[in-house]
Design a protein around this motif. Structure first.
Motif, short mmCIF file in Angstrom:
data_model
loop_
_atom_site.label_atom_id
_atom_site.label_comp_id
_atom_site.label_asym_id
_atom_site.label_seq_id
_atom_site.Cartn_x
_atom_site.Cartn_y
_atom_site.Cartn_z
N GLN A 111 80.26 54.31 157.61
CA GLN A 111 79.52 53.82 156.45
C GLN A 111 78.74 54.98 155.85
N LEU A 112 78.65 55.02 154.54
CA LEU A 112 77.96 56.09 153.84
C LEU A 112 76.54 56.35 154.36
N PRO A 113 75.71 55.34 154.63
CA PRO A 113 74.34 55.63 155.10
C PRO A 113 74.31 56.44 156.40
N GLN A 114 75.33 56.34 157.24
CA GLN A 114 75.36 57.10 158.49
C GLN A 114 75.48 58.60 158.24
N LEU A 115 76.02 58.98 157.10
CA LEU A 115 76.22 60.40 156.79
C LEU A 115 74.89 61.16 156.77
N SER A 116 73.84 60.54 156.29
CA SER A 116 72.55 61.23 156.22
C SER A 116 71.94 61.44 157.61
N GLN A 117 72.45 60.78 158.63
CA GLN A 117 71.93 60.93 159.99
C GLN A 117 72.62 62.08 160.74
N VAL A 118 73.66 62.66 160.16
CA VAL A 118 74.41 63.75 160.81
C VAL A 118 73.77 65.08 160.42
N PRO A 119 73.43 65.93 161.40
CA PRO A 119 72.85 67.24 161.07
C PRO A 119 73.74 68.03 160.10
N LEU A 120 73.11 68.77 159.21
CA LEU A 120 73.86 69.51 158.18
C LEU A 120 74.82 70.54 158.75
N ASN A 121 74.54 71.06 159.93
CA ASN A 121 75.40 72.09 160.51
C ASN A 121 76.53 71.51 161.36
N GLN A 122 76.70 70.19 161.36
CA GLN A 122 77.76 69.56 162.16
C GLN A 122 78.87 69.08 161.24
N ARG A 123 80.11 69.37 161.64
CA ARG A 123 81.26 68.84 160.90
C ARG A 123 81.24 67.32 160.98
N VAL A 124 81.67 66.67 159.91
CA VAL A 124 81.63 65.21 159.88
C VAL A 124 82.85 64.66 159.14
N ILE A 125 83.38 63.59 159.68
CA ILE A 125 84.45 62.83 159.05
C ILE A 125 83.88 61.45 158.78
N CYS A 126 83.85 61.03 157.54
CA CYS A 126 83.36 59.70 157.19
C CYS A 126 84.56 58.88 156.73
N LEU A 127 84.83 57.80 157.44
CA LEU A 127 86.01 56.98 157.18
C LEU A 127 85.61 55.65 156.56
N GLN A 128 85.45 55.69 155.25
CA GLN A 128 85.11 54.49 154.50
C GLN A 128 85.82 54.54 153.17
N GLY A 129 86.49 53.48 152.84
CA GLY A 129 87.21 53.43 151.58
C GLY A 129 86.53 52.53 150.58
N ASP A 130 87.19 52.31 149.47
CA ASP A 130 86.69 51.40 148.45
C ASP A 130 86.65 49.98 148.99
N ASP A 131 85.70 49.21 148.52
CA ASP A 131 85.62 47.79 148.83
C ASP A 131 85.33 47.08 147.51
N TYR A 132 86.39 46.71 146.81
CA TYR A 132 86.24 46.14 145.47
C TYR A 132 85.53 44.80 145.49
N GLY A 133 85.68 44.04 146.60
CA GLY A 133 85.00 42.76 146.73
C GLY A 133 83.49 42.90 146.72
N LYS A 134 83.00 44.03 147.22
CA LYS A 134 81.55 44.29 147.25
C LYS A 134 81.15 45.28 146.16
N ASN A 135 82.07 45.56 145.24
CA ASN A 135 81.83 46.50 144.15
C ASN A 135 81.43 47.88 144.67
N PHE A 136 82.03 48.29 145.80
CA PHE A 136 81.76 49.61 146.38
C PHE A 136 82.95 50.53 146.07
N ARG A 137 82.69 51.52 145.25
CA ARG A 137 83.70 52.52 144.92
C ARG A 137 83.25 53.82 145.58
N MET A 138 83.99 54.19 146.61
CA MET A 138 83.58 55.25 147.52
C MET A 138 83.20 56.55 146.81
#
Length: 168
Positions: A111-138
């Motif tokens: 989930q996008l909010p988890q990205l801010s919890q990852v230290p800036l110097n750490q590689r990160v993969i965020c696996l979240q796509g669009d969710d049109y039902g919730k009007n979330f455009r990644m």
């Protein structure tokens, strides 16, 4: 090798600066690995990111981190994430490698909010796509967070952003 270039060949040409055959991901027409811009810039200390509302193993995003002779080699393409120098990849969840990514000290968020919890110097993969039902455009929702994270580097940044679902 065809009148019309497919997204694997086109993505590879954009990512590497070299033409290749259709269906190739990060390889030349003979199947040899071609260095991509993400690898070249990371070697110079530049922050790099790959963002797509397609799956992480989709043809265009994978051209910026993978080297496989066939675009349908999803497992092998996903495994190339383990050795990619990209600082950030953000795309829809089709990766089966969550455990292996974490073992390589690559943060994984769903989930996008988890990205801010990852230290800036750490590689990160965020696996979240669009969710049109919730009007979330990644791409729209993550853009500012991604740019802020990548721009924290002292040598600049590069990101490939793909809107794969142009008909949605």
């Amino acid at each position: 090798n065809d009148y019309t270039t497919d997204s694997a060949g086109a993505g590879t040409a954009l990512a590497t600066g070299q033409k290749t055959r259709n269906r190739r991901i990060g390889t030349d027409s003979l199947g040899n690995k071609i260095q991509n811009i993400t690898e070249a810039l990371a070697a110079k200390g530049v922050q790099t990111g790959i963002i797509s509302n397609d799956g992480i193993t989709g043809a265009t995003p994978s051209a910026y981190y993978a080297h496989q002779p066939e675009r349908d080699m999803g497992q092998e393409i996903a495994e190339d994430l383990l050795t990619s120098p990209a600082d950030l990849a953000f795309a829809a969840n089709d990766s089966l490698l969550t455990k292996q990514l974490r073992e390589k000290n690559i943060a994984v968020c769903n989930q996008l909010p988890q990205l801010s919890q990852v230290p800036l110097n750490q590689r990160v993969i965020c696996l979240q796509g669009d969710d049109y039902g919730k009007n979330f455009r990644m791409i729209e929702e993550s853009f500012n967070t991604v740019i802020t994270r990548l721009s924290a580097g002292k040598k600049g940044f590069f990101t490939m952003i793909e809107g794969a679902k142009v008909d949605k």
